[in-house]
Design an enzyme around this catalytic site. Structure first.
Site, PDB file in Angstrom:
ATOM      1  N   SER A 246       0.825  -1.214   0.000  1.00 30.68           N
ATOM      2  CA  SER A 246       0.000   0.000   0.000  1.00 30.68           C
ATOM      3  C   SER A 246       0.861   1.267   0.000  1.00 30.68           C
ATOM      4  O   SER A 246       1.545   1.502  -1.003  1.00 30.68           O
ATOM      5  CB  SER A 246      -0.993  -0.056   1.170  1.00 30.68           C
ATOM      6  OG  SER A 246      -2.029   0.850   0.939  1.00 30.68           O
ATOM      7  N   ASP A 269      -0.551  -4.295  -3.591  1.00 28.31           N
ATOM      8  CA  ASP A 269      -1.717  -3.403  -3.507  1.00 28.31           C
ATOM      9  C   ASP A 269      -1.271  -1.953  -3.303  1.00 28.31           C
ATOM     10  O   ASP A 269      -1.702  -1.250  -2.387  1.00 28.31           O
ATOM     11  CB  ASP A 269      -2.640  -3.829  -2.372  1.00 28.31           C
ATOM     12  CG  ASP A 269      -4.081  -3.928  -2.852  1.00 28.31           C
ATOM     13  OD1 ASP A 269      -4.979  -4.048  -2.008  1.00 28.31           O
ATOM     14  OD2 ASP A 269      -4.305  -3.867  -4.083  1.00 28.31           O
ATOM     15  N   HIS A 324      -7.828  -5.297   0.690  1.00 29.01           N
ATOM     16  CA  HIS A 324      -6.560  -4.627   1.002  1.00 29.01           C
ATOM     17  C   HIS A 324      -5.847  -5.301   2.163  1.00 29.01           C
ATOM     18  O   HIS A 324      -4.627  -5.427   2.187  1.00 29.01           O
ATOM     19  CB  HIS A 324      -6.864  -3.168   1.337  1.00 29.01           C
ATOM     20  CG  HIS A 324      -5.686  -2.261   1.183  1.00 29.01           C
ATOM     21  ND1 HIS A 324      -4.853  -2.278   0.086  1.00 29.01           N
ATOM     22  CD2 HIS A 324      -5.196  -1.298   2.003  1.00 29.01           C
ATOM     23  CE1 HIS A 324      -3.917  -1.375   0.233  1.00 29.01           C
ATOM     24  NE2 HIS A 324      -4.094  -0.766   1.386  1.00 29.01           N
TER      25      HIS A 324
HETATM   26  C1  LIG Z   1     -10.306   4.788   9.683  1.00 23.06           C
HETATM   27  C2  LIG Z   1      -8.882   4.962   9.386  1.00 23.06           C
HETATM   28  N1  LIG Z   1      -8.593   5.463   8.032  1.00 23.06           N
HETATM   29  C3  LIG Z   1      -7.206   6.012   8.191  1.00 23.06           C
HETATM   30  C4  LIG Z   1      -6.787   6.844   7.052  1.00 23.06           C
HETATM   31  C5  LIG Z   1      -8.609   4.426   6.936  1.00 23.06           C
HETATM   32  C6  LIG Z   1      -8.007   3.088   7.483  1.00 23.06           C
HETATM   33  N2  LIG Z   1      -7.672   2.138   6.418  1.00 23.06           N
HETATM   34  C7  LIG Z   1      -8.545   0.993   6.244  1.00 23.06           C
HETATM   35  C8  LIG Z   1      -8.308   0.024   7.388  1.00 23.06           C
HETATM   36  C9  LIG Z   1      -6.970  -0.416   7.965  1.00 23.06           C
HETATM   37  C10 LIG Z   1      -8.051  -1.132   8.681  1.00 23.06           C
HETATM   38  C11 LIG Z   1      -8.000  -2.053   9.850  1.00 23.06           C
HETATM   39  C12 LIG Z   1      -6.778  -2.410  10.403  1.00 23.06           C
HETATM   40  C13 LIG Z   1      -6.758  -3.225  11.526  1.00 23.06           C
HETATM   41  C14 LIG Z   1      -7.977  -3.660  12.059  1.00 23.06           C
HETATM   42  C15 LIG Z   1      -7.946  -4.559  13.264  1.00 23.06           C
HETATM   43  F1  LIG Z   1      -9.089  -4.523  13.880  1.00 23.06           F
HETATM   44  F2  LIG Z   1      -7.706  -5.806  12.849  1.00 23.06           F
HETATM   45  F3  LIG Z   1      -6.959  -4.143  14.060  1.00 23.06           F
HETATM   46  C16 LIG Z   1      -9.198  -3.311  11.508  1.00 23.06           C
HETATM   47  C17 LIG Z   1      -9.217  -2.487  10.368  1.00 23.06           C
HETATM   48  C18 LIG Z   1      -8.774   0.209   8.774  1.00 23.06           C
HETATM   49  C19 LIG Z   1      -8.751  -1.414   7.385  1.00 23.06           C
HETATM   50  C20 LIG Z   1      -6.555   2.333   5.652  1.00 23.06           C
HETATM   51  O1  LIG Z   1      -5.823   3.285   5.844  1.00 23.06           O
HETATM   52  C21 LIG Z   1      -6.197   1.315   4.550  1.00 23.06           C
HETATM   53  N3  LIG Z   1      -4.782   1.581   4.182  1.00 23.06           N
HETATM   54  C22 LIG Z   1      -3.755   0.916   4.776  1.00 23.06           C
HETATM   55  S1  LIG Z   1      -4.090  -0.245   5.966  1.00 23.06           S
HETATM   56  C23 LIG Z   1      -2.472  -0.860   6.495  1.00 23.06           C
HETATM   57  C24 LIG Z   1      -2.583  -1.425   7.854  1.00 23.06           C
HETATM   58  C25 LIG Z   1      -2.769  -0.580   8.940  1.00 23.06           C
HETATM   59  C26 LIG Z   1      -2.955  -1.100  10.206  1.00 23.06           C
HETATM   60  C27 LIG Z   1      -2.963  -2.475  10.369  1.00 23.06           C
HETATM   61  F4  LIG Z   1      -3.130  -2.963  11.594  1.00 23.06           F
HETATM   62  C28 LIG Z   1      -2.759  -3.326   9.304  1.00 23.06           C
HETATM   63  C29 LIG Z   1      -2.581  -2.798   8.048  1.00 23.06           C
HETATM   64  N4  LIG Z   1      -2.475   1.122   4.459  1.00 23.06           N
HETATM   65  C30 LIG Z   1      -2.134   2.054   3.521  1.00 23.06           C
HETATM   66  O2  LIG Z   1      -0.925   2.249   3.231  1.00 23.06           O
HETATM   67  C31 LIG Z   1      -3.189   2.783   2.914  1.00 23.06           C
HETATM   68  C32 LIG Z   1      -4.493   2.549   3.253  1.00 23.06           C
HETATM   69  C33 LIG Z   1      -5.373   3.388   2.527  1.00 23.06           C
HETATM   70  C34 LIG Z   1      -4.595   4.171   1.709  1.00 23.06           C
HETATM   71  C35 LIG Z   1      -3.158   3.847   1.887  1.00 23.06           C
END
Ligand SMILES: CCN(CC)CCN(C[C@]12C[C@](c3ccc(C(F)(F)F)cc3)(C1)C2)C(=O)Cn1c(SCc2ccc(F)cc2)nc(=O)c2c1C=CC2
Length: 402
Positions: A246, A269, A324
């Site tokens: 990402s 991704d 993702h």
């Molecule tokens: C509301 C927050 N809002 C912030 C901007 C959007 C949050 N979001 C979608 C999420 C990450 C999600 C997630 C994690 C972890 C649980 C758990 F419950 F399992 F802990 C649940 C739900 C919440 C799915 C993303 O940011 C997606 N994303 C990610 S997710 C990478 C990641 C982060 C934390 C982790 F623990 C594991 C993986 N990495 C990127 O580089 C990019 C994006 C988007 C564009 C660039």
């Protein structure tokens, strides 16, 4: 397993011939230093412990910040859900490899940190790679830490903050948490600066490994039982790649552009938004885009297409039924219904998806690092030749957006 309700939750054990060791490295102690988790082939061992998947509770606080939930609540939920998971590797186990190891630098996504992609990193190490999973200090990680020297009064005063047992006793641990975009703050400048810092941190990690490989005495700020001198002359630094998820996928492109020592890149991704348009012509190395089915959109794909080249191999596949979060370890750690609710799991069995991703990655790395292994058996996956793969993308990219 049918329905997955009987599948045991946990990060899958590696499939390669090597047992995997894992340790942490930080040098120097400041936020400008290099901080990474090292995964490497190790001697068979039954004494070493497996490390916790999440090293300490401050990471749960950072995750709560990232998820915009209260820390007190988040820490309890995440600790309850994920607090007991271990990484399928052995802490500080002695390094062992009969040949020089190729090297991968791994870059985590937004809101993640160095331990959350261990299914990928441990698999690569079990197949003979040395993998440094960097922890970025660009405020994109949920949390990270570094140290500052104790002040004279802190040294004198007994009641000063106790330096953590994990580092030199003249240092005090400092935590840096995820920085959310401020209200009305424009996102591009922040992400563009972060992706440049992230690329520099990947290059710095490679420099540290180069010094370690040359037998230069390096001071690891963290007190670990791992003997870094055993890594002297262990790495084949002509065979180095950069991999990331990402935001870490964008970091792959930026790092390839800046450092020709990275012979190729695998972007999982990738989120292309943080990148300047003018860097694409400067990327000269092969790039492999491995996408999920649900995350991608036309604008993001069309930026990946700007890297298309007739002379340099650029490949793209999409794994059917993935989301993702099919790339970080979370995808293995929740039951089906929580996983699907939180979009941590797609339709496809996470073990099958990760297996395809790892095998396609290994085949691409063999091809472009010139490895003499048997990973070329998975070459068809690079061209999407599998029932669970799509060659290229499922996203419709309008000709004009090309
Ligand atoms: C509301 C927050 N809002 C912030 C901007 C959007 C949050 N979001 C979608 C999420 C990450 C999600 C997630 C994690 C972890 C649980 C758990 F419950 F399992 F802990 C649940 C739900 C919440 C799915 C993303 O940011 C997606 N994303 C990610 S997710 C990478 C990641 C982060 C934390 C982790 F623990 C594991 C993986 N990495 C990127 O580089 C990019 C994006 C988007 C564009 C660039």
């Amino acid at each position: 397993a049918m329905g997955g309700s009987c599948s045991i939750l946990g990060i899958p054990s590696p499939k390669g011939p090597n047992t995997v060791g894992c340790t942490d490295f930080m040098m120097d102690h400041t936020a400008k230093g290099s901080f990474f988790r090292l995964y490497y082939p190790c001697q068979e061992t039954d004494r070493a412990e497996k490390p916790n998947w999440v090293p300490c509770r401050e990471y749960f606080n950072g995750l709560a910040d990232f998820m915009k939930i209260k820390r007190s609540l988040g820490e309890r939920i995440f600790n309850y859900l994920f607090g007991s998971y271990k990484i399928p590797a052995y802490t500080d186990a002695p390094f062992k490899s009969s040949e020089k190891c190729p090297v991968v630098i791994f870059s985590h996504g937004l809101g993640a940190f160095r331990t959350l992609y261990s299914a990928i990193c441990v698999e690569l190490a079990s197949q003979g790679f040395i993998v440094a999973s960097v922890e970025h200090r660009d405020e994109s990680a949920s949390a990270t830490y570094y140290y500052r020297e104790k002040t004279e009064s802190e040294k004198a005063g007994e009641n000063g903050p106790k330096s953590s047992a994990s580092a030199r006793d003249d240092l005090v641990q400092e935590w840096m948490y995820y920085r959310a975009l401020k209200h009305r703050e424009s996102e591009f400048p922040l992400r563009n600066n972060q992706v440049k810092q992230r690329a520099n941190e990947c290059i710095l990690a490679l420099d540290r490994l180069t010094a370690i490989n040359a037998g230069v005495a390096v001071q690891n700020v963290l007190r670990t039982q791992f003997d870094w001198t055993t890594l002297e002359n262990s790495m084949d630094l002509c065979r180095t790649a950069v991999v990331g998820h990402s935001f870490g996928g964008a970091t792959v492109i930026e790092a390839l552009c800046k450092e020709v020592k990275f012979k190729c890149g695998v972007a999982l991704d990738a989120w292309m938004f943080p990148l300047d348009d003018d860097i694409f012509p400067h990327v000269k190395q092969p790039v492999f885009f491995i996408n999920s089915e649900k995350f991608q959109w036309a604008g993001n794909i069309s930026r990946m297409r700007k890297l298309d080249s007739t002379v340099i191999q650029r490949k793209m596949i999409t794994i059917r039924g993935t989301v993702h979060q099919s790339f970080p370890d979370f995808t293995f750690l929740t039951t089906n219904w929580i996983g699907k609710l939180l979009k941590l799991k797609g339709e496809i069995d996470p073990v099958i998806a990760m297996d395809l991703c790892n095998k396609a990655t290994l085949a691409f790395l063999q091809r472009h690092l010139g490895l003499e292994k048997s990973f070329n058996q998975w070459d068809p996956l690079i061209d999407g030749e599998d029932d669970n793969l799509i060659q290229g993308t499922n996203v419709t990219v309008l000709q004009s957006a090309m």
